[in-house]
Design a protein around this motif. Structure first.
Motif, mmCIF file in Angstrom:
data_model
loop_
_atom_site.group_PDB
_atom_site.id
_atom_site.type_symbol
_atom_site.label_atom_id
_atom_site.label_comp_id
_atom_site.label_asym_id
_atom_site.label_seq_id
_atom_site.Cartn_x
_atom_site.Cartn_y
_atom_site.Cartn_z
ATOM 1 N N ARG A 61 0.910 -1.141 -0.098
ATOM 2 C CA ARG A 61 0.030 -0.124 -0.084
ATOM 3 C C ARG A 61 0.777 1.222 -0.060
ATOM 4 N N ASN A 62 1.778 1.503 -1.081
ATOM 5 C CA ASN A 62 2.606 2.297 -1.204
ATOM 6 C C ASN A 62 2.305 3.580 -2.012
ATOM 7 N N VAL A 63 2.999 4.774 -1.767
ATOM 8 C CA VAL A 63 2.673 5.875 -2.612
ATOM 9 C C VAL A 63 3.928 6.083 -3.604
ATOM 10 N N GLY A 69 11.714 8.517 -9.478
ATOM 11 C CA GLY A 69 10.529 8.383 -8.680
ATOM 12 C C GLY A 69 10.968 7.787 -7.433
ATOM 13 N N LEU A 70 9.979 8.353 -6.489
ATOM 14 C CA LEU A 70 10.102 7.841 -5.110
ATOM 15 C C LEU A 70 8.840 6.877 -4.710
ATOM 16 N N VAL A 71 9.106 5.807 -4.135
ATOM 17 C CA VAL A 71 8.062 4.842 -3.814
ATOM 18 C C VAL A 71 8.297 4.671 -2.168
ATOM 19 N N THR A 72 7.195 4.870 -1.459
ATOM 20 C CA THR A 72 7.236 4.420 -0.007
ATOM 21 C C THR A 72 6.049 4.261 0.399
ATOM 22 N N PHE A 122 4.868 8.237 4.070
ATOM 23 C CA PHE A 122 4.707 9.162 3.121
ATOM 24 C C PHE A 122 4.044 10.438 3.571
ATOM 25 N N ASN A 123 3.026 10.250 4.485
ATOM 26 C CA ASN A 123 1.994 11.205 4.979
ATOM 27 C C ASN A 123 2.691 11.834 6.114
ATOM 28 N N GLN A 124 3.770 11.184 6.964
ATOM 29 C CA GLN A 124 4.143 11.751 7.969
ATOM 30 C C GLN A 124 5.439 12.583 7.392
ATOM 31 N N ALA A 125 5.932 12.184 6.351
ATOM 32 C CA ALA A 125 6.961 13.031 5.702
ATOM 33 C C ALA A 125 6.481 14.541 5.051
ATOM 34 N N LYS A 126 5.292 14.296 4.519
ATOM 35 C CA LYS A 126 4.511 15.601 4.055
ATOM 36 C C LYS A 126 4.277 16.332 5.018
#
Length: 462
Positions: free
Chosen positions: A182-184, A228-231, A236-240
């Motif tokens: 369930r990555n972005v 591209g970055l995949v995490t 991802f949401n925490q980093a944003k």
């Protein structure tokens, strides 16, 4: 307006175009409805060598070779504390190269090829609904961009509508989302980047990050580099939240990969970022009375090993052969569906296991990322994991007597090198070792195998 065709294909991407080509070449009446006008943008630019035999079967190899795409002769991995190059000219690989493609152009070439082979290709024509009669798909309603609409009766349907999944996901609600991947993904395009050092010509670069996630770098023939970055979604949401924007998350991740940062030192980003959530899913069944689900309409994995276009064209070939065998009176429809279900599901499951195993050797990542990319008990339900691992390792098919081992021990087996392969990455394992075309009696499924001459169809084991 009401009409009839032998085969209706919904979707003009690689799965639909492959199936349309192979059916039309046999004189089978094929109508392909595509919602958009090609060329149109799509991600999924790095192709596997396993596609070249399919292009040969379609008669499209020369067209793709001459287009000018970057010739991809291998891959470079900076992964789990190791750096290694994978070259496609190693023994037993299906081809010595593949391509890095601008997908809008690649997909357009395949769709044009299907049209030239005799398929009735209709762009800007959207499938609206499939009518089922006693559980069998029989009729489709459609509408066109110019205001026309109509219905079309068919003998067989191939749903190649991608992740939208018109029939399987929307109408039949047969899609099951896996707990893993369930990555972005966030990506953009750069111009003026340096070449990847010590890598095969045209190689994709894949780099794990020290805590969680990974990066790709794909050189394209228009002079840009797809980066591209995949995490995982939580990270991802925490980093944003911490950095204030998706762009800041993306650039901070690039800076944490020294090799990629050096490649981009003199480059400039020439596009806005695109973002997509990569949910891994499968369908309860990949086919049913009167229909086949192909490509992303049936299942989706993860971008890590560039398997998306492979699965799309592989399933396009399998579905076309299954339908042709039935229409030619060579195999029973129920047997053809069993062949398709067995073969496509096996291919998907083996790749699912391999991608999960690759994530598990991502040294140094935090505990959450490790857990998020591992197959859960729910994911494992219905999968023949032991069989899948041993097929990857040995290539053997007859494993009915295999005993169930613990999952972690199987991951360790997967890391053991194959005979004749260097002990790097996943022990030298790759898609060429685990996805042979079922084109001989020895690789039969459900009592049938692919016959590719003079056309793609199915044959029973003699």
């Amino acid at each position: 307006m009401r009409e009839r065709t032998q085969v209706l294909i919904a979707g003009g991407g690689p799965a639909g175009a492959t199936a349309a080509t192979l059916l039309a070449q046999q004189g089978i009446d094929v109508v392909l409805l595509e919602r958009e006008r090609f060329p149109r943008y799509h991600i999924g630019e790095s192709l596997l060598p396993s596609l070249l035999p399919v292009l040969d079967i379609m008669g499209a190899r020369e067209t793709v070779e001459q287009h000018g795409f970057v010739r991809k002769t291998g891959a470079f991995y900076g992964w789990g504390g190791q750096e290694w190059a994978l070259r496609f000219d190693d023994p037993a690989r299906p081809a010595g190269h593949s391509f890095q493609v601008v997908r809008s152009q690649f997909d357009h070439l395949l769709l044009q090829h299907a049209r030239h082979q005799g398929a009735d290709v209709r762009e800007e024509s959207q499938l609206r609904r499939i009518a089922l009669s006693d559980g069998r798909a029989t009729t489709a309603s459609w509408s066109a961009g110019d205001g026309r609409d109509g219905e079309i009766d068919f003998t067989h349907l191939i749903d190649a509508t991608g992740r939208a999944g018109m029939l399987g996901a929307r109408q039949l609600r047969a899609r099951r989302v896996h707990d893993v991947f369930r990555n972005v993904a966030a990506w953009g395009y750069w111009r003026g980047a340096a070449a990847l050092p010590d890598a095969p010509e045209g190689a994709i670069g894949v780099f794990s990050l020290p805590d969680h996630g990974w990066l790709w770098a794909i050189p394209l023939h228009d002079g840009t580099l797809s980066v591209g970055l995949v995490t995982d979604k939580r990270s991802f949401n925490q980093a944003k939240d911490n950095h204030g924007s998706i762009d800041a998350v993306y650039h901070e991740a690039l800076a944490r990969c020294p090799l990629l940062a050096r490649m981009l030192a003199g480059a400039r980003q020439v596009s806005a970022l695109k973002v997509e959530s990569d949910y891994s899913y499968t369908s309860d069944a990949f086919c049913g009375p009167g229909y086949y689900l192909a490509g992303d309409a049936a299942c989706f994995l993860d971008p890590l090993l560039s398997t998306g276009v492979h699965l799309a064209m592989y399933s396009g070939l399998l579905s076309a052969a299954s339908i042709a065998g039935n229409l030619h009176g060579e195999v029973d429809e129920a047997d053809a569906r069993r062949f398709y279900q067995t073969t496509y599901q096996n291919a998907y499951e083996r790749l699912l296991v391999l991608v999960s195993a690759f994530y598990r050797i991502h040294d140094g990542r935090d505990a959450y990322f490790r857990q998020a990319q591992a197959l859960s008990h729910r994911d494992q339900q219905g999968l023949r994991l032991h069989e899948s691992f041993l097929n990857i390792i040995t290539g053997e098919e007859d494993l009915h007597d295999a005993q169930q081992d613990r999952l972690n021990s199987l991951y360790e087996k997967l890391r053991t090198p194959l005979t004749g392969h260097r002990a790097q990455g996943l022990g030298g394992h790759g898609t060429s070792q685990m996805l042979p075309l079922p084109a001989t009696p020895d690789h039969a499924a459900a009592g049938l195998y692919l016959c590719l001459t003079p056309y793609a169809t199915l044959r029973p084991i003699p």
